[in-house]
Design an enzyme around this catalytic site. Structure first.
Site, PDB file in Angstrom:
ATOM      1  N   SER A 104     -27.000   9.065  21.228  1.00 22.71           N
ATOM      2  CA  SER A 104     -26.772   9.421  19.846  1.00 22.71           C
ATOM      3  C   SER A 104     -27.990   8.965  19.035  1.00 22.71           C
ATOM      4  CB  SER A 104     -25.505   9.121  19.451  1.00 22.71           C
ATOM      5  OG  SER A 104     -24.603   9.565  20.145  1.00 22.71           O
ATOM      6  N   GLN A 105     -28.137   9.589  17.804  1.00 24.30           N
ATOM      7  CA  GLN A 105     -29.268   9.456  17.077  1.00 24.30           C
ATOM      8  C   GLN A 105     -28.890   8.207  16.270  1.00 24.30           C
ATOM      9  OE1 GLN A 105     -28.227  12.208  13.895  1.00 24.30           O
ATOM     10  NE2 GLN A 105     -29.833  11.597  12.562  1.00 24.30           N
TER      11      GLN A 105
END
Ligand code: SAH
Length: 242
Positions: free
Chosen positions: A90-91
């Site tokens: 994920s970011q």
């Protein structure tokens, strides 16, 4: 002689500035320390995450070691990256946002669904006492376990299996974090959450966008709060049969 704006600041002055901000040892040990600190300032603090514990941990966990070596130079950009099998890490901003929203305490025990690279688990492991994480893809589960071991993360246990059913033997948990898109909250996870505990999940369409949703368990029921739009890979297994 014309001095270009670039050379206006003598290199030694800039180096001194960097060394004052980041102790020599951390820069020498980790060539990514500067990039990581920039990520924390611009993409995490800069976008409104204020919790000093979360900011400290995001500045510490070596995200570049959770991605393939060919992606290392992009590890501190504010975007997800491929981790194989069509899945993503994920970011960073979303990892920080979800970690902060759980309002964790040092003594907590947390369950994560969707180990992926193991990065989110490593972040949680710096904040709480124990992390239990479940991954449905065997190769990813094995690789994450190895990465976490190599980094000396001793308070994370990785299990290969369908996270829909949670981890009964280790329940109840102070918090649950689901890092794959879900169209409903799996009842076993609600059951395994302590009274007063928090659960965070990207809830909605499994294909496009979801709403990051924070649920708090009160008298066996969930109080739900919507946080922000997000885009996660879908939760597979039992979730897709419902
Ligand atoms: N938290 C991860 C990123 C998650 S990507 C990280 O920090 O890198 C979503 C992950 O959820 C994928 O690895 C996917 O295989 C896993 N997943 C999907 N459905 C699952 C399920 N039912 N149980 C456990 N893991 C699941």
């Amino acid at each position: 002689m014309v001095i270009s704006p670039k050379s206006a600041l003598p290199v030694p002055v800039f180096s001194l500035f960097v060394l004052l901000l980041f102790p020599a040892s951390s820069v020498a040990q980790d060539q990514y320390a500067l990039k990581r600190q920039q990520m924390v300032e611009q993409d995490i603090r800069g976008r409104g995450v204020k919790d000093p514990v979360v900011l400290g941990v995001m500045g510490k966990v070596p995200r570049h070691l959770f991605v393939d070596p060919s992606y290392r130079d992009r590890a501190y950009g504010d975007h997800p990256l491929p981790i194989g099998e069509g899945q993503t890490i994920s970011q960073p901003y979303v990892v920080a946002l979800m970690t902060g929203a759980l309002g964790l305490k040092r003594s907590d025990r947390v369950l994560e669904i969707g180990t992926g690279s193991g990065y989110q688990a490593a972040v949680l492991a710096e904040v709480v006492r124990e992390v239990y994480t479940i991954e449905i893809r065997k190769d990813l589960a094995q690789r994450a376990e190895l990465t976490l071991k190599q980094l000396g993360c001793k308070n994370v246990q990785v299990k290969y299996g369908d996270g829909y059913f949670g981890w009964e033997e280790q329940a109840p948990f102070d918090a649950v974090i689901i890092t794959a898109a879900a169209n409903h909250i799996p009842p076993p996870l609600i059951k395994q959450l302590k009274e007063g505990g928090r659960l965070i999940v990207p809830l909605g369409s499994m294909v496009y966008f979801q709403t990051l949703t924070l649920a708090t368990k009160r008298r066996g029921q969930l109080d739900v709060e919507q946080i922000s739009p997000v885009a996660f890979v879908p939760m597979v297994g039992e979730m897709q049969k419902k």
